[in-house]
Write an enzyme that holds these catalytic residues in place. Structure first.
Site, PDB file in Angstrom:
ATOM      1  N   TYR A 197       0.840  -1.195   0.000  1.00  0.00           N
ATOM      2  CA  TYR A 197       0.000   0.000   0.000  1.00  0.00           C
ATOM      3  C   TYR A 197       0.875   1.246   0.000  1.00  0.00           C
ATOM      4  O   TYR A 197       1.938   1.277   0.648  1.00  0.00           O
ATOM      5  CB  TYR A 197      -0.900  -0.003   1.237  1.00  0.00           C
ATOM      6  CG  TYR A 197      -1.804   1.203   1.365  1.00  0.00           C
ATOM      7  CD1 TYR A 197      -2.838   1.422   0.454  1.00  0.00           C
ATOM      8  CD2 TYR A 197      -1.634   2.115   2.397  1.00  0.00           C
ATOM      9  CE1 TYR A 197      -3.671   2.527   0.574  1.00  0.00           C
ATOM     10  CE2 TYR A 197      -2.466   3.215   2.529  1.00  0.00           C
ATOM     11  CZ  TYR A 197      -3.483   3.420   1.606  1.00  0.00           C
ATOM     12  OH  TYR A 197      -4.303   4.515   1.732  1.00  0.00           O
ATOM     13  N   ASP A 213      -0.996  15.902   6.159  1.00  0.00           N
ATOM     14  CA  ASP A 213      -1.895  15.252   5.208  1.00  0.00           C
ATOM     15  C   ASP A 213      -3.153  16.100   5.011  1.00  0.00           C
ATOM     16  O   ASP A 213      -4.241  15.759   5.487  1.00  0.00           O
ATOM     17  CB  ASP A 213      -2.256  13.855   5.738  1.00  0.00           C
ATOM     18  CG  ASP A 213      -3.125  13.065   4.772  1.00  0.00           C
ATOM     19  OD1 ASP A 213      -3.109  13.379   3.563  1.00  0.00           O
ATOM     20  OD2 ASP A 213      -3.823  12.139   5.235  1.00  0.00           O
ATOM     21  N   ASP A 257      -3.197   5.510  -2.540  1.00  0.00           N
ATOM     22  CA  ASP A 257      -4.140   6.513  -2.046  1.00  0.00           C
ATOM     23  C   ASP A 257      -4.158   7.686  -3.032  1.00  0.00           C
ATOM     24  O   ASP A 257      -3.175   8.406  -3.174  1.00  0.00           O
ATOM     25  CB  ASP A 257      -3.661   6.966  -0.668  1.00  0.00           C
ATOM     26  CG  ASP A 257      -4.528   8.017  -0.022  1.00  0.00           C
ATOM     27  OD1 ASP A 257      -5.469   8.522  -0.668  1.00  0.00           O
ATOM     28  OD2 ASP A 257      -4.249   8.347   1.151  1.00  0.00           O
ATOM     29  N   ASP A 316      -6.328  10.206  -2.810  1.00  0.00           N
ATOM     30  CA  ASP A 316      -7.038  11.312  -2.161  1.00  0.00           C
ATOM     31  C   ASP A 316      -8.413  11.538  -2.807  1.00  0.00           C
ATOM     32  O   ASP A 316      -9.173  10.606  -2.971  1.00  0.00           O
ATOM     33  CB  ASP A 316      -6.188  12.588  -2.184  1.00  0.00           C
ATOM     34  CG  ASP A 316      -5.052  12.549  -1.162  1.00  0.00           C
ATOM     35  OD1 ASP A 316      -5.037  11.627  -0.326  1.00  0.00           O
ATOM     36  OD2 ASP A 316      -4.178  13.425  -1.212  1.00  0.00           O
ATOM     37  N   HIS A 325      -7.605   4.246  -4.435  1.00  0.00           N
ATOM     38  CA  HIS A 325      -8.868   4.635  -3.787  1.00  0.00           C
ATOM     39  C   HIS A 325      -9.064   6.149  -3.831  1.00  0.00           C
ATOM     40  O   HIS A 325      -8.121   6.931  -3.717  1.00  0.00           O
ATOM     41  CB  HIS A 325      -9.001   4.065  -2.370  1.00  0.00           C
ATOM     42  CG  HIS A 325      -8.033   4.563  -1.342  1.00  0.00           C
ATOM     43  ND1 HIS A 325      -8.109   5.810  -0.778  1.00  0.00           N
ATOM     44  CD2 HIS A 325      -6.991   3.947  -0.740  1.00  0.00           C
ATOM     45  CE1 HIS A 325      -7.171   5.951   0.133  1.00  0.00           C
ATOM     46  NE2 HIS A 325      -6.461   4.832   0.157  1.00  0.00           N
ATOM     47  N   GLU A 339     -11.659   9.244  -2.340  1.00  0.00           N
ATOM     48  CA  GLU A 339     -12.506   9.475  -1.172  1.00  0.00           C
ATOM     49  C   GLU A 339     -13.538  10.570  -1.412  1.00  0.00           C
ATOM     50  O   GLU A 339     -13.409  11.370  -2.346  1.00  0.00           O
ATOM     51  CB  GLU A 339     -11.652   9.813   0.042  1.00  0.00           C
ATOM     52  CG  GLU A 339     -10.863  11.097  -0.104  1.00  0.00           C
ATOM     53  CD  GLU A 339      -9.673  11.152   0.847  1.00  0.00           C
ATOM     54  OE1 GLU A 339      -9.657  12.088   1.675  1.00  0.00           O
ATOM     55  OE2 GLU A 339      -8.772  10.298   0.766  1.00  0.00           O
ATOM     56  N   CYS A 352      -6.618  14.183   7.120  1.00  0.00           N
ATOM     57  CA  CYS A 352      -6.465  12.808   7.596  1.00  0.00           C
ATOM     58  C   CYS A 352      -7.801  12.256   8.059  1.00  0.00           C
ATOM     59  O   CYS A 352      -8.556  12.920   8.782  1.00  0.00           O
ATOM     60  CB  CYS A 352      -5.450  12.758   8.733  1.00  0.00           C
ATOM     61  SG  CYS A 352      -5.339  11.144   9.520  1.00  0.00           S
ATOM     62  N   ARG A 393     -13.579   5.282  -1.114  1.00  0.00           N
ATOM     63  CA  ARG A 393     -13.485   5.475   0.336  1.00  0.00           C
ATOM     64  C   ARG A 393     -14.542   6.477   0.774  1.00  0.00           C
ATOM     65  O   ARG A 393     -14.691   7.544   0.167  1.00  0.00           O
ATOM     66  CB  ARG A 393     -12.090   5.983   0.698  1.00  0.00           C
ATOM     67  CG  ARG A 393     -11.990   6.503   2.123  1.00  0.00           C
ATOM     68  CD  ARG A 393     -10.585   6.951   2.458  1.00  0.00           C
ATOM     69  NE  ARG A 393     -10.599   8.071   3.391  1.00  0.00           N
ATOM     70  CZ  ARG A 393      -9.516   8.668   3.885  1.00  0.00           C
ATOM     71  NH1 ARG A 393      -8.312   8.220   3.541  1.00  0.00           N
ATOM     72  NH2 ARG A 393      -9.613   9.691   4.719  1.00  0.00           N
ATOM     73  N   GLU A 449     -13.810   4.590   6.177  1.00  0.00           N
ATOM     74  CA  GLU A 449     -12.794   5.134   7.080  1.00  0.00           C
ATOM     75  C   GLU A 449     -13.344   5.333   8.483  1.00  0.00           C
ATOM     76  O   GLU A 449     -14.494   5.739   8.673  1.00  0.00           O
ATOM     77  CB  GLU A 449     -12.277   6.464   6.511  1.00  0.00           C
ATOM     78  CG  GLU A 449     -11.180   7.125   7.331  1.00  0.00           C
ATOM     79  CD  GLU A 449      -9.875   6.329   7.354  1.00  0.00           C
ATOM     80  OE1 GLU A 449      -9.883   5.214   7.895  1.00  0.00           O
ATOM     81  OE2 GLU A 449      -8.865   6.845   6.861  1.00  0.00           O
ATOM     82  N   ASN A 491      -9.163  -0.379   7.332  1.00  0.00           N
ATOM     83  CA  ASN A 491      -7.956   0.394   7.611  1.00  0.00           C
ATOM     84  C   ASN A 491      -7.561   0.186   9.065  1.00  0.00           C
ATOM     85  O   ASN A 491      -8.242   0.644   9.968  1.00  0.00           O
ATOM     86  CB  ASN A 491      -8.212   1.876   7.338  1.00  0.00           C
ATOM     87  CG  ASN A 491      -6.983   2.743   7.603  1.00  0.00           C
ATOM     88  OD1 ASN A 491      -5.881   2.235   7.801  1.00  0.00           O
ATOM     89  ND2 ASN A 491      -7.158   4.061   7.603  1.00  0.00           N
TER      90      ASN A 491
END
Length: 304
Positions: free
Chosen positions: A51, A65, A92, A94, A119, A121, A129, A164, A194, A216
């Protein structure tokens, strides 16, 4: 030189392996790699995938982040990691680095980088985050457009698009379940919810959603740290440990640097260091030497 300077497994085959793993009854474990060398270690130990965390890419650049990293930075790090491992790499992405068209462009970059899946989101851009308070999510329709754009840009149908949702901590778990169903209908192959807090919430989500699910297991966040076997028994298909290797490395680095500063020598730290011989083994130094010998030790035929 097969598998030495770069992976001998094609990106297409890695994507097939990822999909095959998600369809199996075994949970796919994807520890985070903060650099390519860690990815080689993840592969050697026997995990199913690697990952690449957006939070870790940010932290590696000494940034929080909060959406400061760019597509090219993230894709570049993903490519460096994917090229050295035979394992599929999930990255990731975002919020897709912008509007839906940017999410589509992101898919093309990540495919070209040899990534197996990404992924996206449903946070408002710029994101933060997932285990911090103060998050905000976009309306369902906006995230559906984001996902449809990503799906439409996919050239390899086996590239895994994961959706996500951060809605559980904002709108509640029932709203997150409704979002997951909408995202699956929009074309998401995998759902990542998440910041669920305990096993019962993971069980509720599994019972309500038919699409493959990703958990996660990040440390120091809102989720109970549930063993992979338990997640597998609940019916989860994949689990990520996004920041674990960076946290382990940074803790050790800080402790070591403080001792060197205070003692003036690293002699008391040697038993906490990776030995030179182990590093060389991981880098396959011996195979490079063999390659050099094969290239330079050859005889020219005589002219006729």
């Amino acid at each position: 030189m097969t598998g030495l300077l770069a992976s001998s497994t094609s990106a297409a085959d890695k994507r097939v392996a990822f999909r095959t793993g998600l369809a199996s009854e075994r949970i796919q474990r994807f520890p985070g790699a903060f650099n390519p060398l860690v990815a080689k270690l993840i592969q050697e130990i026997g995990f199913e995938g690697v990952y690449v965390s957006g939070a870790v890419v940010s932290a590696d650049l000494a940034l929080p982040d909060i959406g400061l990293t760019t597509l090219t930075e993230v894709a570049g790090r993903g490519e460096q990691i994917a090229r050295v491992t035979e394992l599929p790499v999930l990255i990731d992405a975002d919020t897709g680095f912008g509007e839906p068209m940017s999410a589509a462009r992101t898919v093309t970059f990540l495919e070209d980088a040899g990534i197996a899946g990404a992924h996206f989101e449903d946070q408002v851009n710029p994101k933060r985050c997932g285990h911090l308070d103060g998050k905000a999510v976009v309306p369902v329709g906006e995230m559906v457009r984001r996902l449809r754009a990503a799906v439409s840009a996919r050239r390899d149908p086996n590239f895994v698009i994961c959706a996500r949702t951060d809605a559980a901590g904002i709108e509640g778990i029932d709203a997150a379940i409704d979002r997951a169903k909408a995202y699956a209908e929009a074309g998401a192959d995998l759902i990542f919810t998440e910041a669920l807090s305990e096993a019962a919430e993971f069980e509720k989500f599994r019972a309500a959603v038919a699409t493959p699910l990703l958990a996660n297991m990040t440390e120091f966040g809102k989720s109970e740290l549930i063993p992979a076997r338990t997640l597998e028994s609940i019916g989860y298909n994949a689990v990520i440990y996004p920041v674990s290797t960076l946290r382990l490395a940074m803790f050790a680095a800080e402790a070591g640097l403080r001792e060197i500063y205070e003692q003036g020598t690293q002699s008391g730290l040697l038993d906490r260091m990776q030995h030179r011989s182990r590093l060389y083994e991981l880098l396959q130094y011996e195979r490079y030497n063999e390659f050099d010998s094969d290239i330079f030790n050859f005889a020219l035929g005589s002219d006729q």
